[in-house]
Enzyme design. Structure first.
Site, PDB file in Angstrom:
ATOM      1  N   GLU A   1      -0.666  -2.387  88.698  1.00  0.00           N
ATOM      2  CA  GLU A   1      -0.230  -2.144  90.068  1.00  0.00           C
ATOM      3  C   GLU A   1       1.152  -1.504  90.091  1.00  0.00           C
ATOM      4  O   GLU A   1       2.081  -1.963  89.413  1.00  0.00           O
ATOM      5  CB  GLU A   1      -0.216  -3.460  90.853  1.00  0.00           C
ATOM      6  CG  GLU A   1      -0.084  -3.260  92.340  1.00  0.00           C
ATOM      7  CD  GLU A   1      -0.468  -4.509  93.132  1.00  0.00           C
ATOM      8  OE1 GLU A   1      -0.218  -4.491  94.350  1.00  0.00           O
ATOM      9  OE2 GLU A   1      -1.003  -5.471  92.548  1.00  0.00           O
ATOM     10  N   ARG A   2       1.273  -0.460  90.863  1.00  0.00           N
ATOM     11  CA  ARG A   2       2.525   0.274  91.020  1.00  0.00           C
ATOM     12  C   ARG A   2       3.669  -0.669  91.405  1.00  0.00           C
ATOM     13  O   ARG A   2       3.593  -1.379  92.400  1.00  0.00           O
ATOM     14  CB  ARG A   2       2.319   1.345  92.110  1.00  0.00           C
ATOM     15  CG  ARG A   2       3.513   2.183  92.457  1.00  0.00           C
ATOM     16  CD  ARG A   2       3.207   3.137  93.609  1.00  0.00           C
ATOM     17  NE  ARG A   2       2.854   2.447  94.834  1.00  0.00           N
ATOM     18  CZ  ARG A   2       2.818   3.027  96.044  1.00  0.00           C
ATOM     19  NH1 ARG A   2       3.081   4.319  96.168  1.00  0.00           N
ATOM     20  NH2 ARG A   2       2.478   2.349  97.108  1.00  0.00           N
TER      21      ARG A   2
ATOM     22  N   ASN B   1      -3.167 -13.158  92.971  1.00  0.00           N
ATOM     23  CA  ASN B   1      -2.155 -12.171  93.368  1.00  0.00           C
ATOM     24  C   ASN B   1      -1.231 -12.911  94.325  1.00  0.00           C
ATOM     25  O   ASN B   1      -1.613 -13.224  95.440  1.00  0.00           O
ATOM     26  CB  ASN B   1      -2.848 -10.990  94.040  1.00  0.00           C
ATOM     27  CG  ASN B   1      -1.931  -9.871  94.479  1.00  0.00           C
ATOM     28  OD1 ASN B   1      -2.341  -9.019  95.249  1.00  0.00           O
ATOM     29  ND2 ASN B   1      -0.696  -9.833  94.009  1.00  0.00           N
TER      30      ASN B   1
ATOM     31  N   CYS C   1      -1.257  -3.853 101.159  1.00  0.00           N
ATOM     32  CA  CYS C   1      -1.631  -4.869 100.173  1.00  0.00           C
ATOM     33  C   CYS C   1      -2.780  -5.669 100.777  1.00  0.00           C
ATOM     34  O   CYS C   1      -2.595  -6.447 101.713  1.00  0.00           O
ATOM     35  CB  CYS C   1      -0.456  -5.780  99.840  1.00  0.00           C
ATOM     36  SG  CYS C   1      -0.874  -7.084  98.660  1.00  0.00           S
ATOM     37  N   GLY C   2      -3.979  -5.451 100.227  1.00  0.00           N
ATOM     38  CA  GLY C   2      -5.171  -6.071 100.802  1.00  0.00           C
ATOM     39  C   GLY C   2      -5.196  -7.580 100.662  1.00  0.00           C
ATOM     40  O   GLY C   2      -5.575  -8.302 101.593  1.00  0.00           O
TER      41      GLY C   2
ATOM     42  N   ASN D   1      -2.310   3.139 100.143  1.00  0.00           N
ATOM     43  CA  ASN D   1      -1.476   3.451  98.977  1.00  0.00           C
ATOM     44  C   ASN D   1      -2.337   4.204  97.961  1.00  0.00           C
ATOM     45  O   ASN D   1      -3.565   4.150  98.012  1.00  0.00           O
ATOM     46  CB  ASN D   1      -0.844   2.176  98.379  1.00  0.00           C
ATOM     47  CG  ASN D   1      -1.853   1.070  98.140  1.00  0.00           C
ATOM     48  OD1 ASN D   1      -3.064   1.298  98.132  1.00  0.00           O
ATOM     49  ND2 ASN D   1      -1.384  -0.135  97.930  1.00  0.00           N
TER      50      ASN D   1
ATOM     51  N   ASN E   1      -1.305   3.375  91.703  1.00  0.00           N
ATOM     52  CA  ASN E   1      -1.932   2.194  91.126  1.00  0.00           C
ATOM     53  C   ASN E   1      -3.037   2.687  90.194  1.00  0.00           C
ATOM     54  O   ASN E   1      -3.838   3.537  90.574  1.00  0.00           O
ATOM     55  CB  ASN E   1      -2.522   1.312  92.230  1.00  0.00           C
ATOM     56  CG  ASN E   1      -1.470   0.838  93.209  1.00  0.00           C
ATOM     57  OD1 ASN E   1      -0.781  -0.135  92.970  1.00  0.00           O
ATOM     58  ND2 ASN E   1      -1.332   1.550  94.331  1.00  0.00           N
TER      59      ASN E   1
ATOM     60  N   CYS F   1      -5.910  -7.065  92.747  1.00  0.00           N
ATOM     61  CA  CYS F   1      -5.319  -6.071  93.648  1.00  0.00           C
ATOM     62  C   CYS F   1      -6.383  -5.692  94.661  1.00  0.00           C
ATOM     63  O   CYS F   1      -7.381  -5.047  94.307  1.00  0.00           O
ATOM     64  CB  CYS F   1      -4.833  -4.849  92.873  1.00  0.00           C
ATOM     65  SG  CYS F   1      -4.117  -3.563  93.931  1.00  0.00           S
ATOM     66  N   GLY F   2      -6.192  -6.107  95.904  1.00  0.00           N
ATOM     67  CA  GLY F   2      -7.201  -5.890  96.937  1.00  0.00           C
ATOM     68  C   GLY F   2      -7.407  -4.426  97.271  1.00  0.00           C
ATOM     69  O   GLY F   2      -8.548  -3.976  97.432  1.00  0.00           O
TER      70      GLY F   2
END
Length: 289
Positions: free
Chosen positions: A215-216, A16, A77-78, A164, A197, A224-225
């Site tokens: 992912e949105r 990512n 965002c992780g 999110n 998401n 995606c974390g």
């Protein structure tokens, strides 16, 4: 702005990938169009998300701004939090640093080896916190399905907000789902007023989930974390897994723990530096459009 440029770092968390701009001492006017040009993989630098490091707004070490590939601002965002956490931990020499985001504060610490652990805070589970456009008393499994009436391919997702909004469908085989087709439709479903998401999760064992995510504002991603965190919470709420598990994404594995003691989600994984450079001034001026 012709001739103006800016230094950037390219980093990734399990594939990512991010363009990171440090704006603490060199401010830069960013809008959706500039962010889209930088994120463009053909004409720009290319990334899933454009990340800015900014001066803190309420007592943290830094503020982290996040723009998706489509230029839009998002709350959390992780994977990026681990990358920025690594940078600020190394810069300050502290044992823990606080990263402010629009979705809340994240605390980053060093883990085993070169891994970074981020405290993603407490999940939001009420329908109006996620948010949904209509009331559901039980968000562990809401009424939403994809496929033929009476024989859906996916149904009854769990919904969770971890900074999110996420919807997680539990399926027998994540690789059998055409997420590139169903993801855009579900992301923009009327049930999700802020979009969502969309993930498909496969139970491998009580300590292991396999995950793919649309992912949105980005599309299919290698990792995606926040989806890994949301899926862990959704699985625990449905008594599918233990509270500390491995989440396998296309880009690699994360360790996620939803601790009973403080209700916080802790995510551990790598944060990698790829390269650095200077932005093409045309990306900032619009000449590259």
């Amino acid at each position: 702005m012709t001739g103006v440029t800016h230094h950037f770092l390219k980093m990734n968390g399990l594939g990512n990938d991010f363009v990171v701009l440090d704006l603490r001492h060199a401010p830069l006017a960013l809008d959706d169009a500039v962010a889209r040009r930088i994120a463009d993989r053909e004409k720009g630098v290319g990334c899933d998300q454009l990340i800015t490091i900014e001066n803190p707004r309420h007592g943290g070490d830094v503020f982290m701004g996040i723009r998706n590939h489509d230029g839009g601002t998002v709350e959390a965002c992780g994977n990026a939090a681990r990358c920025i956490g690594k940078l600020i931990l190394d810069e300050t020499g502290k044992d823990a640093v606080t990263i402010e985001t629009l979705g809340g504060d994240t605390v980053a610490t060093h883990a085993e080896g070169d891994d970074i652990t981020v405290d993603m805070g407490t999940p939001r589970l009420l329908w109006n916190e996620i948010p949904l456009s209509e009331e559901f008393q039980d968000t562990r499994a809401i009424e939403l399905e994809v496929g033929p009436l009476g024989a859906p391919i996916m149904h009854s997702p769990g919904v969770v907000n971890v900074g999110n909004p996420h919807a997680i469908f539990f399926v027998d085989d994540v690789d059998a789902i055409d997420l590139a087709r169903s993801g855009p439709m579900l992301e923009n479903h009327p049930l999700f007023p802020e979009r969502a998401n969309i993930s498909v999760a496969q139970l491998i064992s009580p300590t292991h989930l396999k995950l793919r995510t649309w992912e949105r504002g980005v599309g299919l991603t290698k990792a995606c974390g926040t989806a890994a965190c949301a899926s862990t919470v959704a699985a625990i709420r449905r008594r599918k897994t233990e509270r500390k598990i491995t989440v396998s994404l296309p880009g690699g594995d994360l360790t996620v723990e939803w601790r009973e003691a403080d209700n916080h989600i802790y995510m551990t994984g790598p944060a990698s530096f790829d390269y650095e450079g200077e932005l093409d001034p045309a990306l900032l001026s619009g000449a590259a459009a």
